[in-house]
Design an enzyme around this catalytic site. Sequence first.
Site, PDB file in Angstrom:
ATOM      1  N   LYS A 174     -75.405   2.642  14.155  1.00  0.00           N
ATOM      2  CA  LYS A 174     -74.402   3.475  14.107  1.00  0.00           C
ATOM      3  C   LYS A 174     -74.949   4.884  13.132  1.00  0.00           C
ATOM      4  CE  LYS A 174     -70.774   5.937  13.728  1.00  0.00           C
ATOM      5  NZ  LYS A 174     -71.380   7.194  12.805  1.00  0.00           N
ATOM      6  N   GLU A 247     -77.665   1.831  -0.170  1.00  0.00           N
ATOM      7  CA  GLU A 247     -78.104   3.251  -0.992  1.00  0.00           C
ATOM      8  C   GLU A 247     -77.221   4.368  -0.782  1.00  0.00           C
ATOM      9  OE1 GLU A 247     -79.330   6.212  -1.720  1.00  0.00           O
ATOM     10  OE2 GLU A 247     -80.569   6.611  -0.019  1.00  0.00           O
ATOM     11  N   CYS A 282     -81.174  12.292  -1.311  1.00  0.00           N
ATOM     12  CA  CYS A 282     -80.598  11.474  -2.353  1.00  0.00           C
ATOM     13  C   CYS A 282     -81.148  11.486  -3.681  1.00  0.00           C
ATOM     14  CB  CYS A 282     -80.719  10.007  -1.717  1.00  0.00           C
ATOM     15  SG  CYS A 282     -79.669   9.757  -0.254  1.00  0.00           S
ATOM     16  N   GLU A 376     -72.897  14.025  -7.201  1.00  0.00           N
ATOM     17  CA  GLU A 376     -74.211  14.450  -6.653  1.00  0.00           C
ATOM     18  C   GLU A 376     -73.810  15.709  -5.926  1.00  0.00           C
ATOM     19  OE1 GLU A 376     -77.154  12.279  -3.565  1.00  0.00           O
ATOM     20  OE2 GLU A 376     -74.940  11.682  -3.338  1.00  0.00           O
TER      21      GLU A 376
END
Length: 474
Positions: A174, A247, A282, A376
């Site tokens: 996906k 993650e 990330c 973030e």
Amino acid sequence: MKKQPLYIGGQEVMTEETRPVYNKATKEAIAEISVAGAAECKAAVDAAEKAFQEVKLSPYERYEIILKAANLMRDRIEDFASTLSAEAGKPLHDARGEISRAYQTLILSAEEAKRLKGETIPLAGAPNCQHKLAFTIRQPLGVVCAITPFNFPVNLAAHKIGPALAAGNTVVYKPASATPLTAALLCDVFRDAGLPAGCLNLLTGPGALVGKYLTKDNRIRMFSFTGSVPVGKSLQKEAGFRRCALELGSNSANIVHEDVRDVKKTAELCAKYAFINAGQVCISCQRVYVSRKIYKEFCDYAVAFAKNFKTGDLKDPATCLGPMIAEKEAIRIEGWVNDAAAAGAKILTGGHRHGSYYEPTILTDVTPDMNVIKNEVFAPIFSIIPYDTIEEAVAGVNNSRYGLQAGVFTSSLYIAHYAAEHIEAGGVVINDGSSFRMDNMPYGGVKDSGIGKEGPEYAIRELTEEKTIIMNFD
């Protein structure tokens, strides 16, 4: 306009419902993808389960197929790169770089198929076991679900699909809704490499919808997910007593000590790591703790670099910065920066939005409670924070719910060792930035940055069951 089908059991499947895919730079619709519903999700898991039961490829056969897929990807690099540049908004040279990395990731995965091994257990060292022999073997889990993000859609897919297939699992894949076209190209190279039908199945559509159907199917033995913290935690909750590798991102920090060899080079590297891929990485360099003794010098060099980080035609080799994945994300970060400035932060450069583009931006005078520090940012901005002692800097790094990777720049072995020992992160990079990642290293975080490790050798440990075999010769 291109119509992109699903790929289930070796067959292309079109659905009545479709969604457009946009060129992120021009906002032009470039394709329509099929949206998987409950029936298609069930069919994909059916096909993966059937293939796992019936297709019994040897480790060497898996090696050959994955290696051939890697070589086909390399041969089709321009098709991959142009598609990736359009759907993800990457400068074309950066897109080529990602495909080259994905090629290496698949090669690493292919090699691991030949290295699946267990270990001998010294059972004879236990009382009354002198006539027993014990060893372990590694066996595949079964059906694995790979859920990938938009920022590195090809290489991060390779990190999930390659090791899963190398270990003997089958995959339901996906991709992110924003970047599904390269996912189809990836499935094409595996099909053309001879991967049997059902071993890799592609489902596209909204994550909330497709994910709901997949997490309810208990035949999926493991979920490998890269994405946001809320979605990852929700996935883990829904998965229940099944394996998850998560993650989930970070607000990665870097420390630049006063004894750094080259302040200019270090400032430019930190800025590059903050701005590359429009900051949508990330382990992007988000927070930089700089010794007060070199603070102004570092800021000046970083600002000079930021002002020369060029935006333009994605096909131009000189272009460094593309659009963010969606205008709403650029609007989000515009709000965060404006809020920080209203609360006392200083904008050294940048701070403006142009549609989906956000200027390379550097902040100072920030505080830990600001969104640009505690959350973030996933945008081309970073903050520079002065410190007086290494203990103060490390405490600042650790004052976060995240812990993926950190960077430390120093000439001192003591400082390097102290930071490496005390920083709470899955990886600490000495004399390079937090954004450094090679595809053969273990990669994963602590705290809210996730669970598990990527890197083909390390991912396979989680994609297999370790079975103990005991033989009695008495």
